[in-house]
Design an enzyme around this catalytic site. Structure first.
Site, mmCIF file in Angstrom:
data_model
loop_
_atom_site.group_PDB
_atom_site.id
_atom_site.type_symbol
_atom_site.label_atom_id
_atom_site.label_comp_id
_atom_site.label_asym_id
_atom_site.label_seq_id
_atom_site.Cartn_x
_atom_site.Cartn_y
_atom_site.Cartn_z
ATOM 1 N N GLY A 224 14.255 44.310 83.798
ATOM 2 C CA GLY A 224 14.636 43.850 85.124
ATOM 3 C C GLY A 224 14.242 42.395 85.301
ATOM 4 C CD GLN B 109 10.375 38.365 87.350
ATOM 5 O OE1 GLN B 109 11.316 39.124 87.531
ATOM 6 N NE2 GLN B 109 9.496 38.535 86.379
ATOM 7 C CB CYS C 233 5.341 41.500 85.185
ATOM 8 S SG CYS C 233 6.283 40.363 86.220
ATOM 9 C CG LEU C 234 10.212 39.787 81.635
ATOM 10 C CD1 LEU C 234 11.687 39.540 81.887
ATOM 11 C CD2 LEU C 234 9.912 39.862 80.134
ATOM 12 C CG HIS D 14 8.131 45.308 88.719
ATOM 13 N ND1 HIS D 14 6.948 45.423 88.003
ATOM 14 C CD2 HIS D 14 8.612 44.073 88.435
ATOM 15 C CE1 HIS D 14 6.740 44.296 87.348
ATOM 16 N NE2 HIS D 14 7.733 43.457 87.575
ATOM 17 C CD GLU D 15 12.531 43.563 88.537
ATOM 18 O OE1 GLU D 15 12.171 42.421 88.880
ATOM 19 O OE2 GLU D 15 12.252 44.043 87.428
ATOM 20 C CG HIS E 78 9.041 40.018 90.928
ATOM 21 N ND1 HIS E 78 7.939 39.259 90.630
ATOM 22 C CD2 HIS E 78 9.226 40.826 89.843
ATOM 23 C CE1 HIS E 78 7.475 39.597 89.436
ATOM 24 N NE2 HIS E 78 8.236 40.555 88.934
HETATM 25 O O1 GNR Z 1 10.554 44.357 81.480
HETATM 26 C C1 GNR Z 1 9.910 44.908 82.378
HETATM 27 N N1 GNR Z 1 9.360 46.120 82.146
HETATM 28 C C2 GNR Z 1 8.777 46.910 83.124
HETATM 29 C C3 GNR Z 1 8.038 48.007 82.716
HETATM 30 C C4 GNR Z 1 7.452 48.826 83.663
HETATM 31 C C5 GNR Z 1 7.616 48.570 85.004
HETATM 32 C C6 GNR Z 1 8.349 47.474 85.425
HETATM 33 C C7 GNR Z 1 8.932 46.649 84.495
HETATM 34 S S1 GNR Z 1 9.877 45.279 85.017
HETATM 35 C C8 GNR Z 1 9.675 44.213 83.654
HETATM 36 C C9 GNR Z 1 10.519 42.965 83.808
HETATM 37 C C10 GNR Z 1 10.029 42.178 84.998
HETATM 38 O O2 GNR Z 1 9.030 41.511 84.997
HETATM 39 N N2 GNR Z 1 10.707 42.294 86.097
HETATM 40 O O3 GNR Z 1 10.293 41.679 87.210
HETATM 41 NI NI NI Z 2 8.136 41.484 87.015
#
Ligand code: GNR
Ligand code: NI
Length: 167
Positions: free
Chosen positions: A46, A51, A91-92, A133-134, A137
């Site tokens: 995601g 980001q 998270c990236l 999660h997104e 952000h």
């Molecule tokens: O790549 C991603 N893997 C992930 C694994 C578990 C819970 C959430 C994520 S999202 C993350 C990519 C990212 O940072 N999205 O904002």
């Molecule tokens: Ni993230």
């Protein structure tokens, strides 16, 4: 298409609350395409516009095994939540850090698609976790901020050390 640079925690720009997309036009579709390319290259499941330092309410995700199911959510809203679950997240924007976070198990989300048409989905499992999660952000929240002060302090120290090594 273009790869976009991803902001790294604790960059203060990650704490920006994104504004609603006013009009789903070619510019937004181009941004979504560039975000998808960036997400696939990373690789991640995601990516939120926050980001890549664009503070508009747009996210892309693909939780499929063969990376063939791109989903785009514009102006996503969580309409309802059910249950609780705990799982490890990464998270990236926080590379190399994996920690357990508590989330709602199921969420109903409304958003606009790439044509600006509203849709609703009932998400569970990884999709529900990823959407939460997104959307966090887009609200300026990074998953490590759910952890204890002690853990967050350790993570910040580790990231600062990594930054010194890669600089
Ligand atoms: O790549 C991603 N893997 C992930 C694994 C578990 C819970 C959430 C994520 S999202 C993350 C990519 C990212 O940072 N999205 O904002
Ligand atoms: Ni993230």
């Amino acid at each position: 298409m273009a790869l976009l640079p991803i902001l790294r925690y604790p960059d203060p720009r990650l704490h920006t609350r994104a504004k609603p997309v006013a009009r789903v036009d070619a510019g937004i579709r181009k941004l979504a395409a560039d975000m998808a390319e960036t997400m696939y290259a990373a690789p991640g499941i995601g990516l939120a516009a926050t980001q890549v330092n664009v503070h508009q309410r747009l996210l892309v995700l693909d939780i499929s095994d063969d990376r063939s199911q791109l989903q785009i959510f514009i102006n996503p809203e969580i309409l309802s939540r059910e249950g609780e679950c705990e799982g490890e997240e990464g998270c990236l924007s926080v590379p190399g850090i994996y920690e357990t976070v508590k989330r709602s198990e199921r969420v109903k989300v409304r958003a606009l698609d790439r044509d600006g048409k509203p849709f609703e989905i009932d998400a569970d499992g990884m999709l529900a976790v990823c959407l939460q999660h997104e959307i966090d952000h887009l609200d300026g929240k990074v998953f490590v901020e759910y952890l204890s002060k002690l853990k967050l302090g350790r993570i910040k120290a580790k990231l600062a050390k990594q930054a010194r090594i890669t600089a």
